[in-house]
Structures are given as structure tokens and as C-alpha cells.
Design an enzyme around this catalytic site. Sequence first.
Site, PDB file in Angstrom:
ATOM      1  N   ASN A  10      -7.487   2.206   8.659  1.00 38.72           N
ATOM      2  CA  ASN A  10      -6.574   2.944   9.543  1.00 38.72           C
ATOM      3  C   ASN A  10      -5.829   3.959   8.681  1.00 38.72           C
ATOM      4  O   ASN A  10      -4.937   3.603   7.924  1.00 38.72           O
ATOM      5  CB  ASN A  10      -5.603   1.950  10.196  1.00 38.72           C
ATOM      6  N   TRP A  11      -6.207   5.220   8.840  1.00 34.36           N
ATOM      7  CA  TRP A  11      -5.617   6.273   7.993  1.00 34.36           C
ATOM      8  C   TRP A  11      -4.199   6.625   8.420  1.00 34.36           C
ATOM      9  O   TRP A  11      -3.514   7.372   7.720  1.00 34.36           O
ATOM     10  CB  TRP A  11      -6.487   7.528   8.029  1.00 34.36           C
ATOM     11  N   LYS A  12      -3.792   6.163   9.600  1.00 38.45           N
ATOM     12  CA  LYS A  12      -2.473   6.521  10.144  1.00 38.45           C
ATOM     13  C   LYS A  12      -2.339   8.058  10.165  1.00 38.45           C
ATOM     14  O   LYS A  12      -3.346   8.745  10.331  1.00 38.45           O
ATOM     15  CB  LYS A  12      -1.365   5.826   9.357  1.00 38.45           C
ATOM     16  N   HIS A 100      -0.731  -1.354  17.723  1.00 37.37           N
ATOM     17  CA  HIS A 100      -0.333  -1.375  16.308  1.00 37.37           C
ATOM     18  C   HIS A 100       1.194  -1.478  16.224  1.00 37.37           C
ATOM     19  O   HIS A 100       1.904  -0.888  17.042  1.00 37.37           O
ATOM     20  CB  HIS A 100      -0.826  -0.107  15.596  1.00 37.37           C
ATOM     21  N   GLU A 102       3.326  -0.092  14.488  1.00 36.73           N
ATOM     22  CA  GLU A 102       4.051   1.193  14.432  1.00 36.73           C
ATOM     23  C   GLU A 102       4.164   1.798  15.830  1.00 36.73           C
ATOM     24  O   GLU A 102       5.171   2.421  16.164  1.00 36.73           O
ATOM     25  CB  GLU A 102       3.347   2.142  13.439  1.00 36.73           C
ATOM     26  N   SER A 218      -1.166  -4.695   3.540  1.00 32.21           N
ATOM     27  CA  SER A 218      -1.285  -4.580   2.085  1.00 32.21           C
ATOM     28  C   SER A 218      -2.576  -5.210   1.535  1.00 32.21           C
ATOM     29  O   SER A 218      -2.566  -5.839   0.473  1.00 32.21           O
ATOM     30  CB  SER A 218      -0.053  -5.172   1.395  1.00 32.21           C
ATOM     31  N   GLY A 239      -4.602  -0.148   5.602  1.00 32.81           N
ATOM     32  CA  GLY A 239      -3.873   1.109   5.703  1.00 32.81           C
ATOM     33  C   GLY A 239      -4.002   1.896   4.409  1.00 32.81           C
ATOM     34  O   GLY A 239      -5.009   2.563   4.148  1.00 32.81           O
ATOM     35  N   GLY A 240      -2.986   1.794   3.565  1.00 31.18           N
ATOM     36  CA  GLY A 240      -2.894   2.612   2.350  1.00 31.18           C
ATOM     37  C   GLY A 240      -4.155   2.642   1.503  1.00 31.18           C
ATOM     38  O   GLY A 240      -4.588   3.721   1.063  1.00 31.18           O
TER      39      GLY A 240
HETATM   40  P1  13P Z   1      -1.190  -1.251   4.744  1.00 33.81           P
HETATM   41  O1  13P Z   1      -2.556  -1.700   4.311  1.00 33.81           O
HETATM   42  O2  13P Z   1      -0.806   0.087   4.185  1.00 33.81           O
HETATM   43  O3  13P Z   1      -0.167  -2.326   4.513  1.00 33.81           O
HETATM   44  O4  13P Z   1      -1.244  -1.028   6.343  1.00 33.81           O
HETATM   45  C1  13P Z   1      -1.750  -2.037   7.151  1.00 33.81           C
HETATM   46  C2  13P Z   1      -1.898  -1.515   8.526  1.00 33.81           C
HETATM   47  O5  13P Z   1      -0.935  -1.268   9.228  1.00 33.81           O
HETATM   48  C3  13P Z   1      -3.260  -1.263   9.018  1.00 33.81           C
HETATM   49  O6  13P Z   1      -3.251  -0.998  10.390  1.00 33.81           O
END
Ligand code: 13P
Length: 257
Positions: A10-12, A100, A102, A218, A239-240
Amino acid sequence: MSRKPIIAGNWKMNLTHLEGIALVQNLSYHLTQDDYDATDVAVIPPFTSLRSIQTLIEGDRLAIRLGAQSCHHEPSGAYTGEIAAPMLAALACEFVLAGHSERRALFGEDDGVVNSKIKAILGAEMTPILCVGETLEERDADQVEAVISSQVTGSLAGIAAEDVAGMVIAYEPVWAIGTGRTALASDANDGCGVVRRTVAELHGQDTADAVRVQYGGSVKPGNVAELMSQPEIDGALVGGASLTADDFAVIARFKRL
Ligand code: 13P
């Protein structure tokens, strides 16, 4: 029952379409057909990159799968700034995130909204990735099980067992997202277990055995193998670490570590 693992990035709200193309090209250079046979590997870019990456995937016949981060619940209409599920299906998206943390925290999406999005995603013949998870306050108040189970139940209201069986559900404890603070593998496994138990209560054991449950929060090259060795964890929502091709490739190839 054996469930095919699914690792999704998930690149956000990161990367232009040019940066996204470079990342997927680099990623495809690392991954082999054996990797794709063992694991579903998906990228979930912002809307603005979907067309470019779809074209790259189709042009080079890559086995990487494509997903989107959200959609509106109506199939079309006067909703300025929104994107409808059939538009994403037309871009060969197979997956769409719903719920999600967020979106829940920053954009006011509750289980009712998430539920209508899931119905829209299924209606456009794509696979929802439903995200659930507790905040730190809820964990400290011993509400982990209650929160997960009520989010799963509310988000899946009125959805048929056969649709739920084909879905992906991601357990993402909010306190572990973007914080570098990964859940203990045992806690991640327990959370995913609560997701599966809730699905069993709603739709029976066969459905629960079929649904794929990811852990997110994470996930990195250094912790993916331990997380993925847990019996309830069928994949990772990253994510990251999905923004770096080298790291995401190591995560996607976790079985070969
Ligand atoms: P991180 O891997 O950056 O903690 O993000 C997780 C996430 O929200 C994936 O949707």
C-alpha cells in the site's frame, strides 16, 4: 486448507506515476515466476498511477497484481473528486482496500461506509481487502478482541458467505502502522485469529478456512519471515517498506529467506 499467501504494498499518498513505474520495473526484475506461483504479489498505488502501472503490467506480461486504495460506494454520479469501483475494474484492478485505519481516522469512514464500499467492490467483481485493527488506547483497555470482532461484523453485514470466502482481511493494529513498532508475532497471530473466528461465527468454518488474513503494521524484510510463519497469518499489507523495490522484493519472497 492451504491458502495462497498474499503480500500487498500500500503506497498510500506516495510516488508520482513516473516513480511508480520505476518501482514496479525494479520489483519485477527481482521476482521470478516461482515467486508469483508461491505468493500473490500486489501493488496498491495512488489513483494517478493506476493507468501507467496497468499498462506496464499488461505490456510486459508481469504477474504483479494491481489494487486501489479506496473507492466511492456509488457506481457513478455527482460526487466530485471521487472514484467509482467500475472505473477501477476497467483499469484491471483486482483488489481495493476498504476501511484502512487512515480512512477511518482521517476521513470519518465507519463500518457502515466500509460495508457499502465492500458491496460496491464486490459488485464490480473485484476483491475487497477489508482492514481492521485496534488503537493503542483500545489495546490498553483490553478491547482488542471486541474491536476486531465488531469491525469485522459491521463491515461484512449483509455480504454472502461465498463473497466473504474470496475476500482478504487485513489485521492492522493502528499503533503499529508507520511507527516502526511491529506487533509481536504472537499478538499479530492472535489478532488474525480473532478475525478468522469472527468470520466463522458469521459464516461457518469453511468460509473462515478460505478467507485470507493479512497482518499489517511496520512489516519489513527483517520481521516478515517470523510473522509469516504464524498459522493464522496468510500475508502482509505493507506500507513504508513497499516504497523500496529491494525491500518489498525481499518481503514478497519471504519463503526463500
Ligand atoms: P507501515 O508498513 O508503514 O507500518 O504501514 C502499514 C499499513 O498501513 C499498510 O496498509
